[in-house]
Design a protein around this motif. Structure first.
Motif, mmCIF file in Angstrom:
data_model
loop_
_atom_site.group_PDB
_atom_site.id
_atom_site.type_symbol
_atom_site.label_atom_id
_atom_site.label_comp_id
_atom_site.label_asym_id
_atom_site.label_seq_id
_atom_site.Cartn_x
_atom_site.Cartn_y
_atom_site.Cartn_z
ATOM 1 N N ALA A 183 40.007 44.542 49.095
ATOM 2 C CA ALA A 183 39.668 43.549 48.067
ATOM 3 C C ALA A 183 40.861 43.400 47.138
ATOM 4 N N SER A 184 41.077 42.164 46.680
ATOM 5 C CA SER A 184 42.186 41.948 45.743
ATOM 6 C C SER A 184 41.807 40.842 44.776
ATOM 7 N N ALA A 185 42.633 40.661 43.761
ATOM 8 C CA ALA A 185 42.367 39.586 42.798
ATOM 9 C C ALA A 185 43.643 39.200 42.076
ATOM 10 N N PHE A 186 43.713 37.925 41.729
ATOM 11 C CA PHE A 186 44.767 37.370 40.898
ATOM 12 C C PHE A 186 44.160 37.105 39.519
ATOM 13 N N ALA A 187 44.666 37.792 38.513
ATOM 14 C CA ALA A 187 44.221 37.558 37.138
ATOM 15 C C ALA A 187 42.706 37.427 37.032
ATOM 16 N N PRO A 188 41.972 38.441 37.485
ATOM 17 C CA PRO A 188 40.502 38.324 37.470
ATOM 18 C C PRO A 188 39.925 38.397 36.057
ATOM 19 N N ILE A 189 38.783 37.753 35.865
ATOM 20 C CA ILE A 189 37.948 38.015 34.692
ATOM 21 C C ILE A 189 37.355 39.391 34.950
ATOM 22 N N ALA A 190 37.932 40.396 34.298
ATOM 23 C CA ALA A 190 37.727 41.772 34.739
ATOM 24 C C ALA A 190 36.551 42.452 34.051
ATOM 25 N N ASN A 191 36.172 41.937 32.898
ATOM 26 C CA ASN A 191 35.194 42.655 32.076
ATOM 27 C C ASN A 191 34.336 41.630 31.326
ATOM 28 N N PRO A 192 33.617 40.784 32.070
ATOM 29 C CA PRO A 192 32.957 39.628 31.462
ATOM 30 C C PRO A 192 31.911 39.997 30.406
ATOM 31 N N SER A 193 31.310 41.169 30.504
ATOM 32 C CA SER A 193 30.314 41.574 29.498
ATOM 33 C C SER A 193 30.920 41.697 28.113
ATOM 34 N N HIS B 14 40.782 34.232 42.321
ATOM 35 C CA HIS B 14 41.617 33.988 41.150
ATOM 36 C C HIS B 14 40.735 33.765 39.932
ATOM 37 N N SER B 15 40.989 34.498 38.844
ATOM 38 C CA SER B 15 40.304 34.270 37.574
ATOM 39 C C SER B 15 38.797 34.486 37.728
ATOM 40 N N MET B 16 37.953 33.458 37.506
ATOM 41 C CA MET B 16 36.525 33.627 37.762
ATOM 42 C C MET B 16 36.290 34.062 39.208
ATOM 43 N N GLY B 17 37.134 33.574 40.128
ATOM 44 C CA GLY B 17 37.024 33.975 41.532
ATOM 45 C C GLY B 17 37.459 35.414 41.760
ATOM 46 N N GLY B 18 38.356 35.917 40.937
ATOM 47 C CA GLY B 18 38.701 37.329 41.007
ATOM 48 C C GLY B 18 37.519 38.193 40.592
ATOM 49 N N HIS B 19 36.842 37.741 39.553
ATOM 50 C CA HIS B 19 35.579 38.379 39.135
ATOM 51 C C HIS B 19 34.587 38.404 40.290
ATOM 52 N N GLY B 20 34.410 37.267 40.924
ATOM 53 C CA GLY B 20 33.482 37.193 42.056
ATOM 54 C C GLY B 20 33.897 38.116 43.191
ATOM 55 N N ALA B 21 35.180 38.102 43.517
ATOM 56 C CA ALA B 21 35.660 38.920 44.640
ATOM 57 C C ALA B 21 35.435 40.407 44.377
ATOM 58 N N LEU B 22 35.764 40.849 43.183
ATOM 59 C CA LEU B 22 35.645 42.278 42.882
ATOM 60 C C LEU B 22 34.182 42.717 42.831
ATOM 61 N N THR B 23 33.341 41.895 42.214
ATOM 62 C CA THR B 23 31.933 42.313 42.089
ATOM 63 C C THR B 23 31.219 42.269 43.443
ATOM 64 N N ILE B 24 31.524 41.271 44.245
ATOM 65 C CA ILE B 24 30.905 41.216 45.582
ATOM 66 C C ILE B 24 31.421 42.371 46.437
ATOM 67 N N ALA B 25 32.713 42.629 46.388
ATOM 68 C CA ALA B 25 33.278 43.712 47.199
ATOM 69 C C ALA B 25 32.610 45.043 46.887
ATOM 70 N N MET B 26 32.416 45.312 45.599
ATOM 71 C CA MET B 26 31.832 46.609 45.220
ATOM 72 C C MET B 26 30.341 46.679 45.473
ATOM 73 N N ILE C 109 38.373 40.227 50.895
ATOM 74 C CA ILE C 109 38.006 39.233 49.881
ATOM 75 C C ILE C 109 38.992 39.256 48.718
ATOM 76 N N THR C 110 39.310 38.059 48.225
ATOM 77 C CA THR C 110 40.194 37.933 47.080
ATOM 78 C C THR C 110 39.740 36.739 46.246
#
Lengths: 276, 276
Positions: free
Chosen positions: B166-176, B145-157, B142-143
């Protein structure tokens, strides 16, 4: 030259620029991809002419050419397909007027004052580009899609020595004998078909051909096959003993999925000629 | 499953399909690229989740992923980013409502009935895809971009064992801790920040991490760096001793030129894990 945007891409820069055009009597916009090598020296150039309804933007965003151009150290130029603006003549049809310049100099009203894409692409824009950017005027190639394939082939054959190689994706190959051509040539050039001959790739092929290698890709499931007339170009080129590879690609249609699929081959084909 | 379009691309097929979604209570559209190998056997899958304002279409047309996926024999899935329709709740802001689902199940009105992208992507769409297409459920990556990077990382974990990489391009990394996050989580999940933690990649990284390799690319000239907070993810991953390559790419911005530049690396990264 006004900078609209610049984005780092594949180690180089994808820029969009605009300028007042004398040929077209309006502002014109184009895309230019410069590979990393352009930071140090002038680089060879591949022109990409786009099809009906397109601006400079479509191929720049959807053809995937930058990846391969960067690998080969080539610049890419993405011109617009017509003059544009509220004051510029237009037509309700998608295939006439703005977005549908057909790469000719119109002689008929209301098109004549602005629809001069031939002069724009063969004189004005080259002059501006080669004086403003690190591009090697001695190493140029040209390609295009659909109406842009028509433009690429007719320009390549009309300026012997300028382009080392020419290619096209699903070009409008024989516009004098197609409703993608007869309609526009009548509007832009008038009813005298003798004036159309300089803008028909098949007729130019029979008359003089191209002094370099050519590559043509055509999808066998292209929804516009009857308008494109690839069989006429294949026949004309073979009759002229033209140095050409003509490939009928099974199952591909007219979309940018087709173009992007074979873009690597086209860029590498031009690189071989440009670095020979 | 309704076929919207199918185009031959890179020896395979780029399809667009829609279906009535139970999770979202509306029709949902997605893109699916199947490589040539899928004609003979189920193929591994890479999910690509898109960013704010995007539909299924943006990455499908502009990320250039099909070229590399075809080389590796991988399928690509391009889901939409939210429920859509005239009857679906929306907001005037580009970063809330339609096109901005943030990959959560909304619990607050007016979003709760339809904005259930988490269930859609982790339950409903996989179930539909793996029963309808030749895709290997045992080999997923899963990978995004941006909001999708956020989605990819959170779903993967959140689904240990489901994704091999799992990978991401410029993810929203710390939305809280970002206005790309606090605003949307408040609207979709309510003011209780405890409920946000399951959707913050940095917090998930500290809590459990990911049981496979991760690759993150971030442009140093990204116009949204302060909203993305890549430094928080780099710190969290290093502290957790996560198997991760984190690359700060000099001069690149947030655009698809950045994404397409590094797409080959991401596809090859996932291929290595999927074929291990």
């Amino acid at each position: 030259m006004k900078t609209i945007s610049e984005n780092r891409a594949f180690g180089g820069v994808q820029g969009v620029y605009s300028h007042a055009s004398e040929a077209c009597g309006c502002d014109m916009t184009f895309g230019l991809f410069l590979p990393e090598e352009a930071e140090h020296e002038p680089v060879p150039v591949v022109w990409y002419l786009s099809g009906l309804t397109c601006t400079h933007q479509n191929a720049m965003e959807k053809a995937g050419a930058q990846a391969w151009a960067a690998q080969q150290g080539l610049a890419l130029i993405f011109p617009d397909t017509s003059p544009r603006g509220a004051d510029i003549a237009d037509d309700e049809a998608y295939d006439l007027g703005q977005g549908a310049g057909f790469y000719v100099n119109a002689t008929e009203g209301p098109w004549a004052p602005n629809f001069r894409m031939w002069d724009y692409l063969t004189e004005e824009l080259p002059h501006r580009l080669f004086s403003a950017y690190p591009l090697d005027e001695g190493r140029q190639a040209i390609t295009g899609h659909s109406m842009g394939g028509h433009g690429a082939l007719t320009i390549a054959m009309s300026f012997p020595g300028r382009f080392r190689s020419a290619s096209a994706f699903a070009p409008i190959a024989n516009p004098s004998a197609s409703e993608w051509g007869r309609k526009q040539f009548t509007a832009y050039l008038g009813a005298d078909e003798a004036k159309w001959a300089a803008h028909d790739a098949c007729l130019l092929m029979k008359k003089r051909g191209f002094d370099g290698p050519m590559l043509i890709d055509q999808g066998s499931s292209d929804q516009f096959l009857e308008l494109l007339r690839p069989e006429a170009l294949a026949e004309a080129a073979a009759s002229a003993r033209q140095n050409m590879i003509f490939r009928m690609q099974k199952g591909y249609d007219h979309s940018y999925y087709f173009v992007s699929t074979f873009m690597e081959d086209h860029i590498n084909f031009h690189a071989e000629a440009l670095y020979a």
